[in-house]
Design a protein around this motif. Structure first.
Motif, PDB file in Angstrom:
ATOM      1  N   ILE A  18       0.166   6.077  -7.151  1.00 29.93           N
ATOM      2  CA  ILE A  18      -1.247   5.687  -7.285  1.00 29.93           C
ATOM      3  C   ILE A  18      -2.050   6.852  -7.841  1.00 29.93           C
ATOM      4  O   ILE A  18      -2.841   6.705  -8.791  1.00 29.93           O
ATOM      5  CB  ILE A  18      -1.812   5.241  -5.925  1.00 29.93           C
ATOM      6  CG1 ILE A  18      -1.173   3.926  -5.478  1.00 29.93           C
ATOM      7  CG2 ILE A  18      -3.337   5.081  -6.006  1.00 29.93           C
ATOM      8  CD1 ILE A  18      -1.522   3.524  -4.055  1.00 29.93           C
ATOM      9  N   CYS A  19      -1.846   8.021  -7.253  1.00 28.05           N
ATOM     10  CA  CYS A  19      -2.570   9.205  -7.705  1.00 28.05           C
ATOM     11  C   CYS A  19      -2.241   9.522  -9.157  1.00 28.05           C
ATOM     12  O   CYS A  19      -3.133   9.859  -9.955  1.00 28.05           O
ATOM     13  CB  CYS A  19      -2.227  10.378  -6.800  1.00 28.05           C
ATOM     14  SG  CYS A  19      -3.105  11.913  -7.208  1.00 28.05           S
ATOM     15  N   VAL A 124      -3.703  -1.333  -0.144  1.00 29.85           N
ATOM     16  CA  VAL A 124      -3.000  -1.828  -1.326  1.00 29.85           C
ATOM     17  C   VAL A 124      -1.884  -2.773  -0.928  1.00 29.85           C
ATOM     18  O   VAL A 124      -1.316  -2.674   0.158  1.00 29.85           O
ATOM     19  CB  VAL A 124      -2.429  -0.661  -2.159  1.00 29.85           C
ATOM     20  CG1 VAL A 124      -3.542   0.321  -2.514  1.00 29.85           C
ATOM     21  CG2 VAL A 124      -1.311   0.069  -1.420  1.00 29.85           C
ATOM     22  N   ALA A 125      -1.575  -3.708  -1.825  1.00 29.13           N
ATOM     23  CA  ALA A 125      -0.470  -4.638  -1.620  1.00 29.13           C
ATOM     24  C   ALA A 125       0.412  -4.640  -2.860  1.00 29.13           C
ATOM     25  O   ALA A 125       0.001  -4.226  -3.936  1.00 29.13           O
ATOM     26  CB  ALA A 125      -1.005  -6.046  -1.343  1.00 29.13           C
ATOM     27  N   GLN A 129       7.224  -0.324  -7.063  1.00 29.79           N
ATOM     28  CA  GLN A 129       7.288  -0.458  -8.518  1.00 29.79           C
ATOM     29  C   GLN A 129       5.929  -0.844  -9.081  1.00 29.79           C
ATOM     30  O   GLN A 129       5.528  -0.373 -10.155  1.00 29.79           O
ATOM     31  CB  GLN A 129       8.342  -1.497  -8.914  1.00 29.79           C
ATOM     32  CG  GLN A 129       8.619  -1.536 -10.422  1.00 29.79           C
ATOM     33  CD  GLN A 129       9.100  -0.206 -10.960  1.00 29.79           C
ATOM     34  OE1 GLN A 129      10.036   0.385 -10.435  1.00 29.79           O
ATOM     35  NE2 GLN A 129       8.447   0.294 -12.006  1.00 29.79           N
ATOM     36  N   ALA A 130       5.200  -1.694  -8.364  1.00 32.96           N
ATOM     37  CA  ALA A 130       3.845  -2.046  -8.804  1.00 32.96           C
ATOM     38  C   ALA A 130       2.933  -0.829  -8.769  1.00 32.96           C
ATOM     39  O   ALA A 130       2.057  -0.673  -9.632  1.00 32.96           O
ATOM     40  CB  ALA A 130       3.286  -3.167  -7.930  1.00 32.96           C
ATOM     41  N   ALA A 131       3.123   0.037  -7.767  1.00 30.15           N
ATOM     42  CA  ALA A 131       2.338   1.270  -7.715  1.00 30.15           C
ATOM     43  C   ALA A 131       2.654   2.151  -8.914  1.00 30.15           C
ATOM     44  O   ALA A 131       1.752   2.756  -9.521  1.00 30.15           O
ATOM     45  CB  ALA A 131       2.625   2.015  -6.414  1.00 30.15           C
ATOM     46  N   ILE A 132       3.919   2.226  -9.294  1.00 30.29           N
ATOM     47  CA  ILE A 132       4.318   3.009 -10.462  1.00 30.29           C
ATOM     48  C   ILE A 132       3.738   2.409 -11.737  1.00 30.29           C
ATOM     49  O   ILE A 132       3.229   3.126 -12.612  1.00 30.29           O
ATOM     50  CB  ILE A 132       5.858   3.078 -10.547  1.00 30.29           C
ATOM     51  CG1 ILE A 132       6.414   3.891  -9.368  1.00 30.29           C
ATOM     52  CG2 ILE A 132       6.314   3.685 -11.876  1.00 30.29           C
ATOM     53  CD1 ILE A 132       7.914   3.797  -9.217  1.00 30.29           C
ATOM     54  N   ASP A 133       3.778   1.084 -11.824  1.00 25.95           N
ATOM     55  CA  ASP A 133       3.312   0.393 -13.028  1.00 25.95           C
ATOM     56  C   ASP A 133       1.793   0.260 -13.094  1.00 25.95           C
ATOM     57  O   ASP A 133       1.255  -0.136 -14.139  1.00 25.95           O
ATOM     58  CB  ASP A 133       3.933  -1.000 -13.099  1.00 25.95           C
ATOM     59  CG  ASP A 133       5.442  -0.967 -13.252  1.00 25.95           C
ATOM     60  OD1 ASP A 133       5.976   0.077 -13.690  1.00 25.95           O
ATOM     61  OD2 ASP A 133       6.090  -1.981 -12.916  1.00 25.95           O
ATOM     62  N   GLY A 134       1.105   0.556 -11.997  1.00 31.29           N
ATOM     63  CA  GLY A 134      -0.344   0.383 -11.969  1.00 31.29           C
ATOM     64  C   GLY A 134      -0.764  -1.059 -11.856  1.00 31.29           C
ATOM     65  O   GLY A 134      -1.830  -1.443 -12.352  1.00 31.29           O
ATOM     66  N   THR A 135       0.047  -1.869 -11.184  1.00 34.98           N
ATOM     67  CA  THR A 135      -0.238  -3.307 -11.066  1.00 34.98           C
ATOM     68  C   THR A 135      -0.363  -3.746  -9.609  1.00 34.98           C
ATOM     69  O   THR A 135       0.014  -4.866  -9.260  1.00 34.98           O
ATOM     70  CB  THR A 135       0.850  -4.138 -11.771  1.00 34.98           C
ATOM     71  OG1 THR A 135       2.139  -3.808 -11.207  1.00 34.98           O
ATOM     72  CG2 THR A 135       0.870  -3.866 -13.263  1.00 34.98           C
ATOM     73  N   ALA A 158      -4.350  -0.615 -10.359  1.00 33.89           N
ATOM     74  CA  ALA A 158      -4.173  -2.004  -9.945  1.00 33.89           C
ATOM     75  C   ALA A 158      -4.492  -2.972 -11.074  1.00 33.89           C
ATOM     76  O   ALA A 158      -5.314  -2.686 -11.952  1.00 33.89           O
ATOM     77  CB  ALA A 158      -5.066  -2.307  -8.747  1.00 33.89           C
ATOM     78  N   SER A 159      -3.850  -4.115 -11.023  1.00 33.21           N
ATOM     79  CA  SER A 159      -4.204  -5.211 -11.930  1.00 33.21           C
ATOM     80  C   SER A 159      -5.186  -6.170 -11.270  1.00 33.21           C
ATOM     81  O   SER A 159      -5.812  -6.988 -11.952  1.00 33.21           O
ATOM     82  CB  SER A 159      -2.952  -5.967 -12.362  1.00 33.21           C
ATOM     83  OG  SER A 159      -2.212  -6.417 -11.247  1.00 33.21           O
ATOM     84  N   ASP A 160      -5.300  -6.080  -9.945  1.00 33.07           N
ATOM     85  CA  ASP A 160      -6.246  -6.913  -9.200  1.00 33.07           C
ATOM     86  C   ASP A 160      -6.983  -6.042  -8.198  1.00 33.07           C
ATOM     87  O   ASP A 160      -6.366  -5.452  -7.302  1.00 33.07           O
ATOM     88  CB  ASP A 160      -5.511  -8.032  -8.450  1.00 33.07           C
ATOM     89  CG  ASP A 160      -4.848  -9.012  -9.396  1.00 33.07           C
ATOM     90  OD1 ASP A 160      -5.561  -9.887  -9.926  1.00 33.07           O
ATOM     91  OD2 ASP A 160      -3.630  -8.901  -9.604  1.00 33.07           O
TER      92      ASP A 160
END
Length: 299
Positions: A18-19, A124-125, A129-135, A158-160
């Motif tokens: 995230i950072c 965050v939810a 992998q979503a944290a890595i991808d920024g999603t 995040a994407s949302d």
């Protein structure tokens, strides 16, 4: 103090990616702090500065993010010796990305408001992998003004990004999200056990269920990717962490005077998994333990 400077405390499984996304995408000056040296070194290579202490961050940055294991750690960082409350400058905004109890979140916000420090809970939810991808999906509890202030940084991770209401409402949403997830994984584990016992191929069972009304994020991710191959690594969202988050949901239920039967069942199964040695493993390991009827085969 550098204008629009950012601090980030907690560079663990979710905090570090995230950072990194916020740092590399925003162009803002970042200071980072963690008990471990390795993630700070990695982020320093990406342009962040190592912070000296929680106190130093609270006294110098504009926005301070927390990404910590749970409520106890959040409270310690805010109210403990050398913590944020003792050293925060007026005008600081604290954003807690951790999952923490709703009542504690609101207490921390009130404590800091008395010091002219704004607060947002932004748990965050989704997956690492979503944290890595920024999603990621980020659920925010904050005033309208604070939400508008922190959203540009959250958008990089995040994407949302959803404004769920005033302080505490982000935690309410995240806690209930996890409660429903844990209960769904319990249902999947029962379907898996019953299917196997009846001679059904587990992968084919879950793949077929994903094409019908039983489909869910949990089935496609926790079920097919973890429960079917029986892959429950350490370093993922563990059974112990799941129990911690579920305790927050049960606390909400007690406060509301509601008996949450599904959550109680999920707690029982998670405790069984922990007691069977899966405490540090990815929480779908609860599928490895089952209650048996008298005269049955047991686990």
């Amino acid at each position: 103090m550098t204008e629009n400077s950012v601090g980030f405390i907690g560079l663990g499984v979710m905090g570090e990616p995230i950072c990194r996304n916020m740092l590399t995408k925003s162009g803002a000056p970042f200071q980072v702090l963690d008990l471990a040296e390795a993630p700070m070194a990695r982020l320093a290579e990406a342009g962040a500065q190592r912070a000296e202490s929680v106190a130093a961050l609270a006294a110098t940055v504009d926005v301070l993010f927390l990404s910590l294991p749970g409520g106890a750690e959040v409270e310690a960082v805010i109210t403990g010796p050398g913590g944020i409350a003792a050293h925060a400058r007026e005008g600081l905004t604290v954003v807690d990305l951790s999952t923490a109890p709703v009542a504690l979140t609101r207490q921390m916000a009130e404590r800091l408001a008395a010091l002219d420090v704004d607060y947002a809970d932004a748990p965050v939810a989704r997956t690492r992998q979503a944290a890595i991808d920024g999603t990621l999906s980020i659920m925010v509890g904050a005033s309208d003004a604070v939400f508008a202030r922190v959203r540009p940084l959250l958008d990089h991770a995040a994407s949302d990004v959803t404004h769920c209401g005033p302080v505490g409402c982000g935690q309410v949403t995240k806690i209930l999200n996890n409660m429903v997830l844990f209960e769904t994984v319990v249902a999947l584990s029962e379907a898996l056990a019953l299917g196997r016992s009846a001679g059904m191929d587990p992968g084919l069972l879950f793949d077929t269920l994903s094409k019908g009304s039983a489909d869910s994020f949990a089935l496609r991710n926790h079920g097919l990717k973890s429960m079917v191959p029986q892959a429950f690594p350490e370093g993922a969202f563990s059974t112990n962490y799941a129990l911690k988050d579920l305790s927050y949901a049960l606390e909400l239920a007690r406060d509301a005077g509601i008996v949450a039967h599904g959550a109680e069942t999920a707690r029982h199964r998670l405790e069984r998994a922990r007691d069977a040695g899966y405490g540090a493993n990815y929480f779908p390991a609860l599928s490895m333990v089952h209650d048996a009827r008298p005269g049955g085969d047991g686990d």
